[in-house]
Design an enzyme around this catalytic site. Structure first.
Site, PDB file in Angstrom:
ATOM      1  CB  SER A   3       1.006  10.308  -3.645  1.00  0.00           C
ATOM      2  OG  SER A   3       1.284   9.515  -4.755  1.00  0.00           O
ATOM      3  CG  ASP A   9       4.843   3.477  -0.902  1.00  0.00           C
ATOM      4  OD1 ASP A   9       4.181   2.974  -1.833  1.00  0.00           O
ATOM      5  OD2 ASP A   9       4.862   4.684  -0.647  1.00  0.00           O
ATOM      6  CG  HIS A  60       1.467   5.097  -2.126  1.00  0.00           C
ATOM      7  ND1 HIS A  60       2.685   5.752  -2.173  1.00  0.00           N
ATOM      8  CD2 HIS A  60       0.608   5.865  -2.850  1.00  0.00           C
ATOM      9  CE1 HIS A  60       2.569   6.846  -2.912  1.00  0.00           C
ATOM     10  NE2 HIS A  60       1.316   6.951  -3.332  1.00  0.00           N
TER      11      HIS A  60
END
Length: 257
Positions: free
Chosen positions: A78, A207, A235
């Protein structure tokens, strides 16, 4: 034996790799997990972070500690993508491959903050901010932004992960810096540094934190050596699909390291 360095996403910490680290180690590899500045158990305050380099400092120190012959597999999740990109720019000779796991991935044309700022722009338009809280610190001349993941926003990131991991995250997430140009400056990363490191992108098919469309757009914007996908991961693949993620990381090591 390969050396992995795993970097967490925004507001998280090294703790989020607790399912991945032992699997990679049991496969015979060395694994270092890093708490970025003001994250996890790193006791700095977010207000102390004035630059992307400040934020990434613990990672940069780890890479500095490795010998010149040590080549690492650098993995970001991320928002960690901005930190590993800076690290790749500074230590490109020490990195065999940079792996972006459903991660923001800078290019060498725009500032490192470009992707995150585009993401926030899209979220605002779609009114999907929920309880993602953006705050400010610094001065009016040099404003910086903070981000905090409230439980509703967090739930969209963890929608397929075990409830225990979601509860763990609610307890452990902290206010962190947002990757805006106030933090990163406006200079782009270099083609001869960051651009020279092979990159692999691991996309997650379910996600809701960083949409598949957005992931595709980043990959098209700055193409990688290879795109891999964990179809039924949210995610947080380190929680929702840890073994599948480890399997891909081991394949990447075989191929690129």
């Amino acid at each position: 034996m390969k050396q992995y360095v795993l970097v967490h996403g925004g507001c998280h910490g090294a703790w989020c790799w607790y399912k991945v680290k032992p699997v990679l180690e049991n496969s015979g590899h060395r694994v270092t997990v890093v708490d970025l500045t003001a994250c996890g158990v790193n006791m700095s305050k977010v207000e102390e972070i004035q630059t992307l380099e400040d934020y990434a400092k613990p990672l940069l120190e780890v890479l500095e500690s490795f010998g010149s012959e040590d080549k690492v597999i650098l993995v970001a999740h991320s928002l960690g993508g901005a930190s590993i990109s800076l690290a790749a720019d500074m230590f490109h000779r020490k990195i065999s491959v940079a792996v972006f796991v459903t991660s923001f991935m800078p290019d060498t044309t725009n500032p490192p903050s470009y992707m995150f700022e585009k993401y926030i722009e899209r979220l605002s338009k779609e009114e999907q901010m929920m309880d993602l809280e953006l705050g400010t610190y610094g001065t009016s001349d040099h404003p910086r932004m903070t981000a905090y993941l409230g439980p509703k926003f967090l739930k969209t990131m963890y929608q397929l992960s075990p409830i225990e991991d979601f509860e763990l995250a609610k307890t452990l997430v902290r206010v962190g810096p947002a990757i805006t140009s106030g933090l990163t400056g406006t200079k782009s990363l270099t083609e001869e540094g960051y651009g020279s490191v092979p990159r692999v992108y691991i996309a997650c098919g379910e996600d809701k934190g960083l949409s598949v469309d957005f992931q595709r757009w980043m990959i098209e914007n700055y193409p990688v050596k290879e795109v891999m996908e964990i179809k039924d991961a949210d995610h947080m693949p380190m929680f929702s699909k840890p073994l599948e993620l480890c399997d891909l990381l081991l394949k990447i090591a075989d191929k690129y390291a």
